[in-house]
Design a protein around this motif. Sequence first.
Motif, PDB file in Angstrom:
ATOM      1  N   VAL A  10       0.768  -0.963   0.219  1.00  0.00           N
ATOM      2  CA  VAL A  10      -0.019   0.105   0.054  1.00  0.00           C
ATOM      3  C   VAL A  10       1.051   1.148   0.006  1.00  0.00           C
ATOM      4  N   GLU A  31       0.771   3.878  -2.955  1.00  0.00           N
ATOM      5  CA  GLU A  31       0.657   5.480  -2.711  1.00  0.00           C
ATOM      6  C   GLU A  31       1.594   6.265  -3.106  1.00  0.00           C
ATOM      7  N   LYS A  60       0.655   9.212  -5.749  1.00  0.00           N
ATOM      8  CA  LYS A  60       0.828  10.701  -5.240  1.00  0.00           C
ATOM      9  C   LYS A  60       1.721  11.533  -6.157  1.00  0.00           C
ATOM     10  N   SER A  81      -4.873  10.175  -6.077  1.00  0.00           N
ATOM     11  CA  SER A  81      -4.984   9.701  -4.465  1.00  0.00           C
ATOM     12  C   SER A  81      -5.486   8.273  -4.294  1.00  0.00           C
ATOM     13  N   ILE A  82      -5.653   7.684  -3.249  1.00  0.00           N
ATOM     14  CA  ILE A  82      -5.758   6.276  -3.059  1.00  0.00           C
ATOM     15  C   ILE A  82      -6.930   6.375  -1.987  1.00  0.00           C
ATOM     16  N   LEU A  84      -8.427   3.249   0.173  1.00  0.00           N
ATOM     17  CA  LEU A  84      -8.158   1.989   0.682  1.00  0.00           C
ATOM     18  C   LEU A  84      -9.372   1.304   1.247  1.00  0.00           C
TER      19      LEU A  84
END
Length: 110
Positions: A77, A81, A85, A90-91, A93
């Motif tokens: 992750v 990310e 970025k 954007s993520i 989750l």
Amino acid sequence: MTIRNVAKEAGVSVATVSRYLNNKGYINQKSELKIRDVMERLNYHPNEIARGLAKKKTRTIALIIPDITNPFFPELVVAIEEVAKSKGYSIILVNTKDGDMEDNHFWTHY
């Protein structure tokens, strides 16, 4: 705080602020400086969700993980990310709790 507030404070039209934010079209240097100053003074930041809706591009990636407590996934992750970025994404989750996607609350909201 909206684009209208920035336009009013800077003494320019909403269209001019929009051109500034989207880096499209001509804006004279004096207006550009006014807009930048007002945005800094008012601590204005465009609403990325609203921009995404208007452009029909959210620049958001949903990352669906079966078990975030598994030591493999946090490293993955973080790496995803960082790359996302750096590319302006954007993520979101989502932890599916052992892969059970049917009972996950995420699907009821999106």
